[in-house]
Design a protein around this motif. Structure first.
Motif, PDB file in Angstrom:
ATOM      1  N   LEU A   1     -16.354  -6.716   2.498  1.00 19.65           N
ATOM      2  CA  LEU A   1     -15.354  -5.852   3.124  1.00 19.65           C
ATOM      3  C   LEU A   1     -14.798  -4.826   2.117  1.00 19.65           C
ATOM      4  CD1 LEU A   1     -13.838  -5.689   5.886  1.00 19.65           C
ATOM      5  CD2 LEU A   1     -12.083  -7.165   4.873  1.00 19.65           C
ATOM      6  N   ILE A   2     -14.589  -5.277   0.890  1.00 20.53           N
ATOM      7  CA  ILE A   2     -14.083  -4.364  -0.145  1.00 20.53           C
ATOM      8  C   ILE A   2     -15.086  -3.231  -0.349  1.00 20.53           C
ATOM      9  CG2 ILE A   2     -13.450  -4.134  -2.583  1.00 20.53           C
ATOM     10  CD1 ILE A   2     -12.586  -7.117  -2.508  1.00 20.53           C
TER      11      ILE A   2
ATOM     12  N   GLY B   1      -5.738   4.590  -1.669  1.00 21.58           N
ATOM     13  CA  GLY B   1      -6.272   5.202  -2.889  1.00 21.58           C
ATOM     14  C   GLY B   1      -6.701   4.247  -3.982  1.00 21.58           C
ATOM     15  N   ALA B   2      -6.950   2.979  -3.632  1.00 19.87           N
ATOM     16  CA  ALA B   2      -7.433   2.025  -4.645  1.00 19.87           C
ATOM     17  C   ALA B   2      -8.853   2.379  -5.074  1.00 19.87           C
ATOM     18  CB  ALA B   2      -7.428   0.603  -4.079  1.00 19.87           C
ATOM     19  N   ASN B   3      -9.189   2.154  -6.347  1.00 22.00           N
ATOM     20  CA  ASN B   3     -10.576   2.291  -6.816  1.00 22.00           C
ATOM     21  C   ASN B   3     -11.258   0.930  -6.870  1.00 22.00           C
ATOM     22  OD1 ASN B   3      -8.820   4.449  -8.465  1.00 22.00           O
ATOM     23  ND2 ASN B   3     -10.788   5.325  -7.856  1.00 22.00           N
ATOM     24  N   TYR B   4     -10.539  -0.039  -7.427  1.00 23.99           N
ATOM     25  CA  TYR B   4     -11.023  -1.426  -7.468  1.00 23.99           C
ATOM     26  C   TYR B   4     -10.095  -2.271  -6.610  1.00 23.99           C
ATOM     27  CZ  TYR B   4     -13.743  -0.451 -11.740  1.00 23.99           C
ATOM     28  OH  TYR B   4     -14.634   0.048 -12.656  1.00 23.99           O
ATOM     29  N   ILE B   5     -10.655  -3.252  -5.908  1.00 25.58           N
ATOM     30  CA  ILE B   5      -9.820  -4.267  -5.256  1.00 25.58           C
ATOM     31  C   ILE B   5     -10.323  -5.631  -5.703  1.00 25.58           C
ATOM     32  CG2 ILE B   5      -9.052  -5.307  -3.082  1.00 25.58           C
ATOM     33  CD1 ILE B   5      -9.149  -2.571  -1.786  1.00 25.58           C
TER      34      ILE B   5
ATOM     35  N   PRO C   1       0.798  -1.234   0.000  1.00 28.69           N
ATOM     36  CA  PRO C   1       0.000   0.000   0.000  1.00 28.69           C
ATOM     37  C   PRO C   1       0.832   1.286   0.000  1.00 28.69           C
ATOM     38  CG  PRO C   1      -0.499  -1.370   1.939  1.00 28.69           C
ATOM     39  CD  PRO C   1       0.465  -2.130   1.110  1.00 28.69           C
ATOM     40  N   MET C   2       2.039   1.244   0.575  1.00 32.46           N
ATOM     41  CA  MET C   2       2.867   2.468   0.588  1.00 32.46           C
ATOM     42  C   MET C   2       3.211   2.938  -0.826  1.00 32.46           C
ATOM     43  SD  MET C   2       5.601   2.023   3.686  1.00 32.46           S
ATOM     44  CE  MET C   2       6.194   0.455   3.115  1.00 32.46           C
TER      45      MET C   2
ATOM     46  N   PHE D   1      -5.274  -0.822   1.432  1.00 29.20           N
ATOM     47  CA  PHE D   1      -5.260  -0.403   0.030  1.00 29.20           C
ATOM     48  C   PHE D   1      -6.370   0.613  -0.258  1.00 29.20           C
ATOM     49  CE2 PHE D   1      -2.339  -3.928  -0.787  1.00 29.20           C
ATOM     50  CZ  PHE D   1      -1.429  -3.282  -1.608  1.00 29.20           C
ATOM     51  N   ALA D   2      -7.499   0.455   0.420  1.00 24.04           N
ATOM     52  CA  ALA D   2      -8.576   1.441   0.237  1.00 24.04           C
ATOM     53  C   ALA D   2      -8.083   2.814   0.703  1.00 24.04           C
ATOM     54  CB  ALA D   2      -9.824   1.008   1.005  1.00 24.04           C
ATOM     55  N   ASP D   3      -7.440   2.868   1.870  1.00 24.55           N
ATOM     56  CA  ASP D   3      -6.910   4.141   2.383  1.00 24.55           C
ATOM     57  C   ASP D   3      -5.832   4.712   1.471  1.00 24.55           C
ATOM     58  OD1 ASP D   3      -8.512   3.982   4.542  1.00 24.55           O
ATOM     59  OD2 ASP D   3      -6.943   3.431   5.986  1.00 24.55           O
TER      60      ASP D   3
END
Ligand code: DX5
Ligand code: ZN
Length: 228
Positions: A105-106, A85-89, A50-51, A81-83
């Motif tokens: 959860l996603i 900046g992901a749009n899709y997981i 995520p970093m 990953f949401a934090d």
């Protein structure tokens, strides 16, 4: 919305200048960025966490980013990953004991929901979770590495998934990931895909713009039915 989306897998980008290379591929015409996460457990390779995603957002990368989690477990990484900046997981069914809960959860963390199938993974899970999905990601190589060859049986599997989507009430993107090239993209589109994840075919070339344009041209021909 565009009929076909090209999602550029930055696994094959130049990691020594990832921000610049990511900007370059977007300026060359890629519609979105595909972010492969590998843990040396679910797949025999290590990639980015995520970093790195956060660093790309801080570098003014604003395009949609789809995070492809090839890790086990996955649940603890979803909020991170949401934090970041992901749009899709997107997750694989084998990576969690409770797939239904993981998909929830996603969504709970504000991202679009993707489910990925490896080449030999049956697609039966779909029957129970279609209503939760924004994207189905069919792998046409075994997960773990960029630069592998497209596995031909993925075309039949794509047709099967396309049928399931079309006979459902849901609006779900159908992505194909692995070994996509200028030469096979039209056939992959004809089998039903509308998102094309492309790594080495772009990043190993010295002219990203030209490769992306050639891919769009191949897809235009499909659009107008010239290949039938
Ligand atoms: C493989 C990854 C793919 C891969 C695609 O595990 O999920 O996204 O990077 O790269 P190419 O286009 O090189 O097959
Ligand atoms: Zn991927």
């Amino acid at each position: 919305m565009k009929k076909f989306l090209l999602s550029s897998s930055i696994l094959s980008a130049d990691f020594a200048c990832l921000g610049e290379d990511t900007k370059k591929v977007l300026e060359s015409g890629a519609d979105m960025i595909h972010f492969d996460v590998m843990d040396n457990h679910f797949v025999p390779n290590l990639s980015m966490g995520p970093m790195v995603l956060k660093a790309l957002r801080n570098y003014n990368i604003h395009a949609d980013i789809d995070v492809h989690l090839m890790t086990k477990p996955v649940d603890n990484l979803i909020p991170q990953f949401a934090d970041a900046g992901a749009n899709y997981i997107t997750v694989h069914p084998e990576s969690t004991y409770h797939l239904d809960r993981t998909l929830d959860l996603i969504k709970f963390h504000g991202c679009k929901v993707g489910l990925s199938f490896s080449p030999a993974t049956p697609i039966g899970f779909l029957d129970y979770v279609m209503d939760k999905l924004d994207m189905i990601l069919l792998m046409s190589v075994n997960p773990g590495f960029g630069g592998q060859s497209f596995i031909p049986s993925a075309l039949d599997k794509l047709r099967e998934i396309r049928k399931k989507i079309d006979s459902s009430a849901y609006n779900i993107l159908l992505a194909v990931d692995g070994g996509v090239t200028v030469n096979n993209i039209a056939n992959i589109a004809l089998a039903g895909a509308n998102v094309f994840i492309i790594g080495s075919a772009i990043f190993n070339s010295d002219n990203y713009k030209k490769v992306i344009k050639n891919m769009h041209n191949a897809l235009e021909i499909v659009n107008y039915g010239a290949i039938h």
